[in-house]
Design a protein around this motif. Sequence first.
Motif, PDB file in Angstrom:
ATOM      1  N   UNK A  72       0.732  -1.335   0.023  1.00 10.16           N
ATOM      2  CA  UNK A  72      -0.155   0.010  -0.088  1.00 10.16           C
ATOM      3  C   UNK A  72       0.902   1.033   0.061  1.00 10.16           C
ATOM      4  N   UNK A  73       2.133   1.124  -0.434  1.00  9.14           N
ATOM      5  CA  UNK A  73       3.105   2.241  -0.210  1.00  9.14           C
ATOM      6  C   UNK A  73       3.778   2.270  -1.569  1.00  9.14           C
ATOM      7  N   UNK A  74       3.507   3.623  -2.192  1.00  5.66           N
ATOM      8  CA  UNK A  74       4.228   4.037  -3.319  1.00  5.66           C
ATOM      9  C   UNK A  74       5.765   4.435  -3.235  1.00  5.66           C
ATOM     10  N   UNK A 187     -12.063  10.760  -4.754  1.00  5.26           N
ATOM     11  CA  UNK A 187     -11.362   9.964  -3.641  1.00  5.26           C
ATOM     12  C   UNK A 187     -10.464  11.460  -3.039  1.00  5.26           C
ATOM     13  N   UNK A 188     -10.428  12.596  -3.374  1.00  4.28           N
ATOM     14  CA  UNK A 188      -9.958  13.698  -2.483  1.00  4.28           C
ATOM     15  C   UNK A 188      -8.338  13.486  -2.808  1.00  4.28           C
ATOM     16  N   UNK A 189      -8.051  13.153  -3.902  1.00  3.85           N
ATOM     17  CA  UNK A 189      -6.820  13.096  -4.316  1.00  3.85           C
ATOM     18  C   UNK A 189      -6.404  14.575  -5.098  1.00  3.85           C
ATOM     19  N   UNK A 190      -5.041  15.113  -4.821  1.00  2.62           N
ATOM     20  CA  UNK A 190      -4.656  16.568  -5.154  1.00  2.62           C
ATOM     21  C   UNK A 190      -4.551  16.516  -6.929  1.00  2.62           C
ATOM     22  N   UNK A 209      -4.414   2.917  -4.735  1.00  2.00           N
ATOM     23  CA  UNK A 209      -4.501   2.964  -3.248  1.00  2.00           C
ATOM     24  C   UNK A 209      -5.900   3.540  -2.642  1.00  2.00           C
ATOM     25  N   UNK A 214     -10.862   2.114  -0.196  1.00  3.93           N
ATOM     26  CA  UNK A 214     -12.287   2.206   0.178  1.00  3.93           C
ATOM     27  C   UNK A 214     -12.889   0.982  -0.147  1.00  3.93           C
TER      28      UNK A 214
ATOM     29  N   UNK B  36       1.347   7.344   1.081  1.00  2.00           N
ATOM     30  CA  UNK B  36       0.320   6.342   1.213  1.00  2.00           C
ATOM     31  C   UNK B  36      -1.063   7.048   1.361  1.00  2.00           C
ATOM     32  N   UNK B  37      -1.951   6.474   1.348  1.00  2.00           N
ATOM     33  CA  UNK B  37      -3.297   6.832   1.309  1.00  2.00           C
ATOM     34  C   UNK B  37      -4.290   6.459   2.429  1.00  2.00           C
ATOM     35  N   UNK B  58      -0.343  15.579   2.560  1.00  2.00           N
ATOM     36  CA  UNK B  58      -0.566  16.245   1.138  1.00  2.00           C
ATOM     37  C   UNK B  58      -1.884  16.627   0.905  1.00  2.00           C
ATOM     38  N   UNK B  59      -2.762  15.972   1.055  1.00  4.12           N
ATOM     39  CA  UNK B  59      -4.148  16.634   1.234  1.00  4.12           C
ATOM     40  C   UNK B  59      -5.031  15.701   2.044  1.00  4.12           C
ATOM     41  N   UNK B  98     -10.291  11.832   3.871  1.00  2.00           N
ATOM     42  CA  UNK B  98      -9.548  10.823   2.953  1.00  2.00           C
ATOM     43  C   UNK B  98      -8.182  11.737   2.877  1.00  2.00           C
ATOM     44  N   UNK B 100      -4.133  11.674   1.903  1.00  2.00           N
ATOM     45  CA  UNK B 100      -2.929  11.250   1.086  1.00  2.00           C
ATOM     46  C   UNK B 100      -1.446  11.877   1.691  1.00  2.00           C
ATOM     47  N   UNK B 102       2.854  12.174   2.344  1.00  2.00           N
ATOM     48  CA  UNK B 102       4.314  11.626   1.976  1.00  2.00           C
ATOM     49  C   UNK B 102       5.018  11.203   3.092  1.00  2.00           C
TER      50      UNK B 102
END
Lengths: 228, 618
Positions: A72-74, A187-190, A209, A214, B36-37, B58-59, B98, B100, B102
Amino acid sequence: MLSRLLGPEYRRKRLAAKAPSGPLRAYLSHVLADRGSDYRQVEYLALDLETTGLQPGKDHILSVGAVLVRGTRIDLSTARHVLVRTKRSIPEASAVIHQITDDRAAQGRPIEEVMPWLLEQLAGRVMIAHHAKVEIGFLTAACRSLYGSEVLFTAVDTQAVALRAFRRRNQEVAARELRLHALRQRYGLPRYPAHDALSDALAAAELFLAQAAHRDSGKGMALKEFLL
Amino acid sequence: MEIELQEIRDFLVRHPPFDHLPEAELARLPKALSIRYFRRGTDFPPHDADQAYLYVIRSGAVEMRDDGGDLVNKLGEGDLCMVPCNPGVTFSGKAVEDTLAYLLPCADLRRIQADHADFNEHFEQSVGQRLRKALDRLKESPPGAETLMTLTVGELVGDRVVHVAPSVSIQEAAKVMSEERVSSVLVMEGEALLGMVTLRDLRSRCLAVGLPFDRPVAEIMTRDLHRIQRTTPAFQALLDMTRLNVHHLPVCDEECPVGVLTTTDLVRHQSANAVYMVGDIYKSKDVEALTQISVRIPELQVHLVATGATAEHVGQAVTSVTDALTKRLLELAEAKLGLPPVPYAWIAAGSQARREQTSYGDQDNALLISDEFRPEHDSYFAELARFVCDGLNACGYYYCPGDVMATNPQWRQPLATWKHYFSTWIESPEPKAVMLSSVFFDMRSVAGDHQLLADLQSHYLGISATNKIFLAYMVANSLKHRPPLGFFRNFVLIRGGDHAKTFDLKHRGVVPVVDIARVLVLSEGLDEIGTVARIQRAATTYAVSKDMAANLVDAFEFIATLRVRHQVGRIRAGQEADNYIHPEELSPLERSHLKDAFRLIGEMQETLANRYQSGRFG
């Protein structure tokens, strides 16, 4: 048709036997990720290709963006952006979209060098791509032309994952809602301003991820739930 | 192979302490990160991390709570969660949106800390040390303004050249000067500047020596002129005038004369100067004249802040002006009403007493009258109070909303009554009494018989220091004004988790420290009035440690200085000064320093609350 019924591992072994010795056979000699294992224990390669058009075999790969996802980690230390040298001139329309011109492409590396690296990265891992058909199509075409043989991938298509999620909830969905950036917003991602192959690969990795988090109640899930 | 994680680098550089890293380190940093999320509702930091990481949001949003479940912080975009890198800290949290994040391995963080001192400061220094540095930086960087240092001569002189030919008579030249209402005239032949004649020249070279008026003006002009350029800094011009002992300098654009700079031009620019203002106040003949001076108080604050003044400087200067206005109003009142029947002291309360006024505030005052006072004297003092309070209101010091003014009969009493008030407040503290105590423990005698207040103070200091229950009530009262926890996005994060749109610099920043300082001196029976002086004096006793005292003073100065600067921003924009700052007006660094200041103040409040078990008296 029979081989499909016999499963991917069977197909992989048959293809490995047919492939010429070299990068493709090396790739095919790795066991595929186990579809039954917990998705959190798997390694992925999030991938995005930029191409001169949409037809594999006719159009060319211009650049490759890739980053490893460990469970689960980039892992950003693995992030790579590779320009591919192409002999043909780049159509104007595609140069406008990708900001990759003939000059920049000339500085890239030949596809003969890029493919072995890419296959090595993908060996034993699961590909993540948004609308993975493009990535699979172009990589398959490249294998045919370079090695004269077929290839096989295990892949998560974040667009397909999203489509299934909409259908599970019996929701109608418009094509634009399935775009990478529209889904990220859900998903609230930037918002990422840049659109190169690497930032799109990263964007797909983050989306995966989020999608997994979810669906996962916290106890983990089988990888196959997300696969194409 | 090409690495393009520019977006992540750009994100980091916008948030402290990463903005302190050199470019090469910043460019490398994204490669050290993971992403990670965290779905809303999941534990944060996560329990399944493969190693200890610093988390950069990050968010999304994360709430951190202490062992008791109390909210200690809410993290949003750009905020750091250091918990896994500090083994001693046991805060835990949850993603409330939710999120995100770093991830930077703690090992990498330590390596970067070791290599970059500026970056390390953010982590290694104590809260107090960080705040002290921030305060120093604040003092060094006044918000740029038009001072003589930055203005040029061209910005001070008008575009008007009054000139005569060398052949005209002295009388003719004088006529031109009085028609044009100027104190000097240039003597020019066509485009060429030959000389200048000033009022002083007319006096000393013509009238005093009996030179006939019909002589050509060229005979009395100054020929060797020191010229300055439009682009000359005003400050340089001032130095030139001082060195040459002249009051007029011709201003040129290259060779061409464009005007004359006079000392008046320079002085006029600095007229909003407390010394000039106080001088003018004592020369004023009526309230009307005083109001014309007091309208310049906001301008005074603007000038002070522009030249790097802190809140303390502003407080001293503005209070000096208020004191002078009060004294002059009392003189005018006595001139009108006659001499007082018995001695009195005019008492300033609140911020004027502490010398902590800004250009925006109300009036708090009282009359302390000699015990020779008889009921029939009250009509005199009532009129005196009415005259002064009305005058102050006309000068922009609004009537006190709580009616703490000498016009209120309750606060216009002989010494014996005041002593009784204080004894009652201290011995039977109920909420209203405690509220009044906090107003009247800050008292200063502005005019009249100062001995009256000295007597009152020695009365109450004797009983307050030993009365623990009274002090406990004072502490409980002071806890009504708590600093916020910090900032979350463009909101102020209040204890308990509420959000406010603005930060009340006065009630949630300045007042908590003022209250703490008052309790500290009262508990030791000390008579200091100013907040900084109180804290510093208390540090010589057991009431507060020297370190804590120094930190509190810094926290106070930092917040109070931001306040006077915020007010200057409003004044410059043509708005009325106020005490409400919007989080978006603050830089990320100011926010992080304010958070440090809040933490220090909060800690001191907790310390006092525990010492006096004030929970029982709230």
